[in-house]
Scaffold this motif. Structure first.
Motif, PDB file in Angstrom:
ATOM      1  N   ILE A 115       4.267  -0.718   3.523  1.00 35.63           N
ATOM      2  CA  ILE A 115       3.869   0.029   3.265  1.00 35.63           C
ATOM      3  C   ILE A 115       4.715   0.993   3.089  1.00 35.63           C
ATOM      4  O   ILE A 115       5.790   1.581   3.195  1.00 35.63           O
ATOM      5  N   VAL A 116       4.375   1.709   1.479  1.00 36.79           N
ATOM      6  CA  VAL A 116       4.913   2.306   1.216  1.00 36.79           C
ATOM      7  C   VAL A 116       4.881   4.704   0.614  1.00 36.79           C
ATOM      8  O   VAL A 116       4.120   4.717   0.875  1.00 36.79           O
ATOM      9  N   PHE A 117       5.875   4.698   1.643  1.00 30.40           N
ATOM     10  CA  PHE A 117       5.896   5.905   1.405  1.00 30.40           C
ATOM     11  C   PHE A 117       5.237   6.788  -0.185  1.00 30.40           C
ATOM     12  O   PHE A 117       6.451   6.627  -0.763  1.00 30.40           O
ATOM     13  N   GLY A 118       4.508   7.459  -0.463  1.00 32.54           N
ATOM     14  CA  GLY A 118       4.110   8.065  -2.094  1.00 32.54           C
ATOM     15  C   GLY A 118       3.690   9.482  -1.443  1.00 32.54           C
ATOM     16  O   GLY A 118       2.853   9.498  -1.129  1.00 32.54           O
ATOM     17  N   PHE A 133       0.717  -0.549   0.040  1.00 27.13           N
ATOM     18  CA  PHE A 133      -0.001  -0.123  -0.125  1.00 27.13           C
ATOM     19  C   PHE A 133       1.056   1.184  -0.149  1.00 27.13           C
ATOM     20  O   PHE A 133       1.741   1.369   0.535  1.00 27.13           O
ATOM     21  N   ASP A 134       0.774   2.038  -0.708  1.00 23.54           N
ATOM     22  CA  ASP A 134       1.226   3.615  -1.257  1.00 23.54           C
ATOM     23  C   ASP A 134       0.312   4.588  -0.150  1.00 23.54           C
ATOM     24  O   ASP A 134      -0.908   4.499  -0.659  1.00 23.54           O
ATOM     25  N   THR A 135       1.065   5.344   0.275  1.00 23.56           N
ATOM     26  CA  THR A 135       0.670   6.039   0.880  1.00 23.56           C
ATOM     27  C   THR A 135       0.173   8.106   0.468  1.00 23.56           C
ATOM     28  O   THR A 135      -0.352   9.351   0.733  1.00 23.56           O
ATOM     29  N   ALA A 136       0.079   8.015  -0.931  1.00 20.71           N
ATOM     30  CA  ALA A 136      -0.106   9.034  -1.970  1.00 20.71           C
ATOM     31  C   ALA A 136      -1.624   9.563  -1.308  1.00 20.71           C
ATOM     32  O   ALA A 136      -2.327   9.123  -1.591  1.00 20.71           O
ATOM     33  N   ALA A 137      -1.561  10.471  -1.843  1.00 20.86           N
ATOM     34  CA  ALA A 137      -2.520  11.520  -1.305  1.00 20.86           C
ATOM     35  C   ALA A 137      -3.120  11.813  -0.157  1.00 20.86           C
ATOM     36  O   ALA A 137      -4.035  12.297   0.080  1.00 20.86           O
ATOM     37  N   SER A 138      -2.660  11.157   0.695  1.00 23.56           N
ATOM     38  CA  SER A 138      -3.007  10.456   2.314  1.00 23.56           C
ATOM     39  C   SER A 138      -3.454  11.778   2.989  1.00 23.56           C
ATOM     40  O   SER A 138      -4.928  12.004   2.811  1.00 23.56           O
TER      41      SER A 138
END
Length: 298
Positions: A247-250, A221-226
């Motif tokens: 979990i991947v930072f994006g 799962f990435d954190t894009a637009a969180s």
């Protein structure tokens, strides 16, 4: 602070940046134009169209060591190819700072898709995506798509998929991505690694599919637009659900993540938000860099 990899960044060629709406009309990309050239009620653009140098400056400000350029879920394969060629020039010019994922559309058939994926691997691409079968209007049974999945597994290319939060408010260009389809995809293709963008709509908490997806070790799962989608507590919730090693930072740069206080895209502001959460150092390290380094082999 842990080392930083931003694994979800978008960047467009000078031709697109010069006149995005006009380019989209000429290129047959109406859906992209609806999403990416829209403005908020106050007239503020939803996103910017930075140059490579502007991206590098934003990375420096946030102390991001490397960014993964994600393609778009274009509706035309020739636009996918054009973006892939642009990304190849970017990573060749900045191999220490930029990595890239290739994009494609199965409409062209199995052979051209396979050729494009092999070209991408040969030219240093680290994955595929951001893709969205539901936005690109192809079935998950499409022969070109299935061929791409087989080649991606063979070449070790993870696949980033756009996921829309089912409960999110409606907005221009919103396309639903049924969670059942994503679960079926992961289950049916265990040799592929899937990175579900935007926290995967918090799929691990889905009452129907949550238990299965928690156990599905090929799903990340990435954190894009969180900041636009969830409160900061989503980090702890997802760590508890699946572990920081999934979990991947994006950032989803150049999306403007804090429109109430900022007029320009900023990776730094999102990084600062995460750092205030007081996560376990080992979890922060995994989210900020270690997980992405393993998945994308960068």
């Amino acid at each position: 602070m842990a080392a930083l990899i931003d694994a979800h960044v978008h960047l467009y060629s000078p031709e697109i940046n010069e006149s995005p709406a006009e380019w989209a009309a000429a290129a047959g990309e109406a859906h992209w134009a609806t999403l990416c050239t829209r403005v908020r009620r106050n007239g503020q653009p939803v996103q910017a169209f930075p140059t490579v140098d502007e991206l590098l400056r934003a990375m420096d400000e946030a102390q991001v060591s490397k960014a993964v350029l994600l393609g778009w879920y274009w509706e035309k394969h020739y636009n996918c190819v054009a973006q892939n060629r642009f990304f190849e020039r970017c990573i060749r010019a900045h191999p220490d700072r930029l990595a890239a994922c290739a994009t494609f559309h199965p409409e062209v058939g199995e052979k051209p898709v396979i050729e494009e994926l092999r070209w991408a691997k040969e030219h240093g691409f680290c994955g595929l995506g951001e893709l969205s079968p539901h936005s690109q209007h192809f079935e998950l049974s499409d022969a070109g798509w299935l061929a791409a999945l087989a080649v991606a597994a063979e070449l070790g290319l993870p696949i980033n998929l756009h996921v829309t939060e089912p409960l999110s408010k409606n907005y221009p260009g919103r396309v639903l991505t049924p969670l059942t389809d994503l679960v079926t995809l992961a289950r049916s293709h265990p040799r592929n690694a899937f990175v579900l963008a935007h926290w995967g709509a918090r799929l691990p908490f889905d009452p129907v599919h949550g238990d299965e997806i928690r156990a599905q070790r090929n799903v990340f799962f990435d954190t894009a637009a969180s900041p636009l989608l969830y409160g900061p507590e989503v980090f702890r919730e997802m760590i508890e659900a699946v572990g920081a090693d999934r979990i991947v930072f994006g950032s989803d740069y150049p999306l403007i993540l804090f429109p109430a206080t900022e007029r320009a895209p900023s990776i730094k502001s999102f990084v600062a938000q995460v750092e205030t959460l007081g996560l376990e150092p080992s979890d922060e390290r995994k989210i900020f860099s270690a997980t992405a380094a393993v998945i994308y082999r960068i």
